[in-house]
Design a protein around this motif. Structure first.
Motif, PDB file in Angstrom:
ATOM      1  N   TYR A  84       0.824  -1.211   0.000  1.00 39.64           N
ATOM      2  CA  TYR A  84       0.000   0.000   0.000  1.00 39.64           C
ATOM      3  C   TYR A  84       0.860   1.264   0.000  1.00 39.64           C
ATOM      4  O   TYR A  84       0.446   2.313  -0.512  1.00 39.64           O
ATOM      5  N   ARG A  85       2.068   1.174   0.551  1.00 39.77           N
ATOM      6  CA  ARG A  85       2.965   2.339   0.530  1.00 39.77           C
ATOM      7  C   ARG A  85       3.494   2.587  -0.872  1.00 39.77           C
ATOM      8  O   ARG A  85       3.642   3.735  -1.289  1.00 39.77           O
ATOM      9  N   ARG A  87       1.774   1.882  -3.527  1.00 42.20           N
ATOM     10  CA  ARG A  87       0.615   2.439  -4.239  1.00 42.20           C
ATOM     11  C   ARG A  87       0.477   3.932  -3.958  1.00 42.20           C
ATOM     12  O   ARG A  87       0.131   4.713  -4.858  1.00 42.20           O
ATOM     13  N   PHE A  88       0.731   4.322  -2.729  1.00 46.09           N
ATOM     14  CA  PHE A  88       0.698   5.741  -2.366  1.00 46.09           C
ATOM     15  C   PHE A  88       1.715   6.524  -3.188  1.00 46.09           C
ATOM     16  O   PHE A  88       1.409   7.594  -3.748  1.00 46.09           O
ATOM     17  N   ASP A 190       2.653   6.880   9.513  1.00 47.08           N
ATOM     18  CA  ASP A 190       2.840   6.160   8.251  1.00 47.08           C
ATOM     19  C   ASP A 190       2.996   7.169   7.124  1.00 47.08           C
ATOM     20  O   ASP A 190       2.318   8.204   7.113  1.00 47.08           O
ATOM     21  N   ILE A 192       1.889   7.242   4.262  1.00 48.09           N
ATOM     22  CA  ILE A 192       0.679   7.539   3.490  1.00 48.09           C
ATOM     23  C   ILE A 192      -0.123   8.689   4.113  1.00 48.09           C
ATOM     24  O   ILE A 192      -1.008   9.249   3.471  1.00 48.09           O
ATOM     25  N   ASP A 193       0.209   9.067   5.362  1.00 48.48           N
ATOM     26  CA  ASP A 193      -0.464  10.180   6.036  1.00 48.48           C
ATOM     27  C   ASP A 193       0.323  11.487   5.908  1.00 48.48           C
ATOM     28  O   ASP A 193       0.073  12.445   6.653  1.00 48.48           O
TER      29      ASP A 193
END
Length: 202
Positions: A84-85, A87-88, A190, A192-193
């Motif tokens: 997911y990182r 993807r970010f 994280d 993504i934030d």
């Protein structure tokens, strides 16, 4: 205004267990590293010695240490790379709002492990406008030369850069040169934030 995002790799994208290497080495009767080996580690991270010479330095002090035992211990720090990182980052790359740069203290043995165990590594690497590994450019954080290298190489204004790293010493060095920083806490935060954690910059 932030135009450039400069990312660390370990504990920003890749999850690390930093004490794991010494835990594993202690199983091979290596309770602590000598001052010589600590210096060797830094030389290796700067790409000043080969992997072969690096391993040999450990075997010189610990003759019973087998190469596979050492590599397994050395790589124990690396846990995983949550997709997911990636993807970010891929979304950031596609939006093209920022120049994306990776700046990591790492070494050949660790990167070889990443290449073997992270299926999307090459796609991840392709998301960046520049991808700097300490052992390839012969600089390491927190030495100011590594940040100056990146700024000069891409003609960047320090005040237009945000540098993200999990090590306080590294972000303090970048801050001293005028870069904005985020000293990310991997246990609570994280990547993504990013845009909420440092929203005052965006």
């Amino acid at each position: 205004m932030i135009k450039n995002l400069i990312f660390d790799f370990g504990d920003v994208f890749v999850n690390l267990d930093k004490p794991a290497t010494m835990r594993e080495m202690s199983k091979h009767q290596i309770p602590a590293l000598s001052e010589n080996l600590l210096q060797v580690n830094q030389q290796y991270e700067k790409g000043l010695i080969s992997s072969e010479a690096f391993i040999k330095s450990y075997q010189t002090e610990y003759p019973k240490l087998q190469e596979h035992q050492f590599k397994n211990s050395w790589n124990a720090i690396l846990i995983d790379f949550p997709e997911y990182r990636y993807r970010f980052l891929k979304k950031l790359s596609e939006e093209k709002n920022y120049r994306l740069i990776l700046l990591s203290n790492t070494n050949e043995i660790h990167i070889d492990w990443i290449k073997e165990n992270v299926a999307f590594f090459e796609d991840f690497k392709a998301c960046f406008d520049a991808f700097y590994l300490s052992h390839e450019i012969n600089f390491r954080k927190p030495d100011t030369e590594i940040y100056e290298f990146v700024l000069q190489e891409h003609n960047l204004e320090a005040g237009e850069c945000l540098f993200i790293d999990d090590t306080k010493e590294n972000t303090e060095a970048a801050k001293s040169l005028g870069l904005h920083t985020w000293n990310i806490d991997p246990e609570k935060e994280d990547i993504i934030d990013l845009f909420t954690a440092r929203k005052e910059l965006f």
